[in-house]
Design a protein around this motif. Structure first.
Motif, short mmCIF file in Angstrom:
data_model
loop_
_atom_site.label_atom_id
_atom_site.label_comp_id
_atom_site.label_asym_id
_atom_site.label_seq_id
_atom_site.Cartn_x
_atom_site.Cartn_y
_atom_site.Cartn_z
N ASN A 147 0.81 -1.22 0.00
CA ASN A 147 0.00 0.00 0.00
C ASN A 147 0.85 1.28 0.00
N TYR A 148 2.14 1.14 0.18
CA TYR A 148 3.06 2.29 0.14
C TYR A 148 3.58 2.53 -1.28
N MET A 149 3.29 1.63 -2.21
CA MET A 149 3.93 1.61 -3.54
C MET A 149 3.55 2.82 -4.38
N THR A 150 4.55 3.37 -5.07
CA THR A 150 4.32 4.48 -6.00
C THR A 150 4.13 3.93 -7.41
N LEU A 151 3.73 4.80 -8.33
CA LEU A 151 3.52 4.38 -9.71
C LEU A 151 4.81 3.87 -10.33
N ASN A 152 5.92 4.53 -10.08
CA ASN A 152 7.20 4.10 -10.66
C ASN A 152 7.62 2.73 -10.12
N GLU A 153 7.37 2.49 -8.84
CA GLU A 153 7.67 1.19 -8.25
C GLU A 153 6.76 0.12 -8.84
N PHE A 154 5.52 0.48 -9.11
CA PHE A 154 4.59 -0.46 -9.72
C PHE A 154 5.04 -0.84 -11.13
N LYS A 155 5.56 0.12 -11.86
CA LYS A 155 6.01 -0.15 -13.24
C LYS A 155 7.08 -1.23 -13.26
N TYR A 156 7.94 -1.24 -12.25
CA TYR A 156 9.01 -2.24 -12.19
C TYR A 156 8.44 -3.66 -12.13
N ILE A 157 7.47 -3.91 -11.24
CA ILE A 157 6.91 -5.25 -11.14
C ILE A 157 5.98 -5.56 -12.33
N PHE A 158 5.34 -4.51 -12.86
CA PHE A 158 4.45 -4.72 -14.01
C PHE A 158 5.22 -5.24 -15.22
N TRP A 159 6.39 -4.63 -15.48
CA TRP A 159 7.15 -5.00 -16.68
C TRP A 159 7.61 -6.45 -16.64
N TRP A 160 7.93 -6.98 -15.46
CA TRP A 160 8.33 -8.39 -15.37
C TRP A 160 7.17 -9.31 -15.76
N GLU A 161 6.01 -9.05 -15.20
CA GLU A 161 4.85 -9.90 -15.51
C GLU A 161 4.43 -9.74 -16.96
N TRP A 162 4.46 -8.50 -17.45
CA TRP A 162 4.08 -8.26 -18.85
C TRP A 162 5.06 -8.98 -19.78
N ALA A 163 6.35 -8.93 -19.50
CA ALA A 163 7.36 -9.59 -20.33
C ALA A 163 7.12 -11.10 -20.36
N HIS A 164 6.77 -11.66 -19.21
CA HIS A 164 6.51 -13.10 -19.15
C HIS A 164 5.32 -13.47 -20.04
N ARG A 165 4.26 -12.69 -19.96
CA ARG A 165 3.07 -12.98 -20.77
C ARG A 165 3.33 -12.70 -22.26
N PHE A 166 4.10 -11.65 -22.54
CA PHE A 166 4.41 -11.31 -23.93
C PHE A 166 5.24 -12.41 -24.57
N LEU A 167 6.20 -12.95 -23.83
CA LEU A 167 7.00 -14.06 -24.34
C LEU A 167 6.13 -15.28 -24.64
N ALA A 168 5.13 -15.51 -23.78
CA ALA A 168 4.21 -16.63 -24.01
C ALA A 168 3.45 -16.44 -25.31
#
Length: 327
Positions: free
Chosen positions: A62-83
């Motif tokens: 709940n302390y997370m900022t938008l920039n911090e969220f982008k970091y975890i988002f890109w990992w999951e997005w990359a995994h799904r994009f590779l799939a």
């Protein structure tokens, strides 16, 4: 070969997605429309707002900022994009060569089985993510292990198809039955150890005892069995998970190393022995990485390399097994 390499990359990125705790950053599954990431600030805010409704954000981040969220988002997005890329690279050549009637019936059946596992993997992947989007902000270790198990099956099948097509050798009917059985059990142990590693990762059990071989200065930990877990103790008690994985890995290391050395000196292994030397390197490196990962508190670098090397070890053992069966 390209497909096999892409599956290996998928496993690596999937492991990093778990290690960076990024797997719950995308709270929906849109197989087609989800291909493109957010392209402007408004889109990012919308995606972040959706994440804010998830248990992970409400309870943990709940302390997370938008920039911090982008970091975890890109990992999951990359995994799904590779799939998605993997699906395209798989389907287009398969359909083309199918219409050209360039594939044997045996190869068509093998590829269709891989396709079925690929579809199942996509469904299981979302089923896994869903386990952390309801009440509990953590992905189910059972579903994570099942997801990895299917990935390993897909890798194994594609790797075997690849070497069969490349070498195209005749079956060796005089192959040593003892060596074949030893390799069967070695492959089983490697698979089992990898899956037990998924429970280590899913429960963060590797961070509980950062010593080897002792746990809390004991060979056998005091809290190995907890009554409240019942028969699920070995899957849910982090002490049992940690103990089982490290000693299963140790047994696998000793057994597989013995089999490789036996094969190296055996006259029954008639093929080029480079695959065996590779397997010997990977099994020693794997054992070393496992210990380093434990004693340094599961740093991302060592943990990711440990998982990657386990797949390379499996591949080298499969290649050696192929050398036994074909000449």
């Amino acid at each position: 070969i390209l497909l096999t390499s892409m599956v290996l990359l998928m496993i690596i990125v999937g492991g990093l997605t778990r290690l960076t705790e990024s797997g719950l950053s995308m709270v929906d599954w849109r197989p087609i429309m989800g291909t493109l990431p957010p392209l402007n600030n408004e889109s990012w805010i919308e995606v972040f707002d959706n994440y804010k409704k998830s248990p992970e954000f409400l309870i943990i981040n709940n302390y997370m900022t938008l920039n911090e969220f982008k970091y975890i988002f890109w990992w999951e997005w990359a995994h799904r994009f590779l799939a998605r890329c993997l699906g395209v690279v798989f389907l287009i050549p398969f359909v083309y060569f199918l219409f050209k009637k360039s594939l044997s019936n045996k190869l068509i059946i093998s590829v269709m089985i891989v396709l079925c596992f690929g579809i199942l993997q996509a469904v299981v992947g979302w089923w896994m993510v869903k386990s952390g989007l309801v009440d509990n902000p953590y992905v189910s270790s059972y579903r994570l292990a099942f997801h990895l198990f299917i990935a390993m099956i897909i890798f194994t099948m594609l790797f075997w198809i690849s070497i069969s097509v490349i070498y195209n050798k005749e079956k060796n009917y005089n192959a040593s039955k003892l060596l074949k059985h030893l390799f069967h059990f070695s492959l089983f142990l490697i698979f089992l150890t990898i899956i037990s590693g998924a429970f280590m990762s899913g429960s963060d059990a590797g961070k509980s005892f950062n010593t080897y071989p002792l746990m809390d200065e004991r060979l056998f930990p005091e809290e190995y069995y907890i009554n409240s877990y019942g028969w699920l103790n070995i899957f849910e008690n982090i002490v049992a998970i940690n103990f089982n994985h490290r000693w299963l890995a140790t047994f696998t290391f000793l057994f597989v190393t013995s089999v490789i050395i036996y094969a190296l000196f055996s006259k029954k292994f008639e093929s080029n022995k480079i695959s065996l030397y590779l397997a010997l390197f990977f099994i020693f490196f794997q054992f070393l990485l496992g210990i380093l990962t434990l004693i340094y508190g599961v740093p991302i670098f060592f943990a990711s390399l440990h998982q990657t090397n386990s797949v390379l070890l499996l591949g080298s053992m499969l290649f050696s097994y192929y050398k036994i069966n074909y000449k």
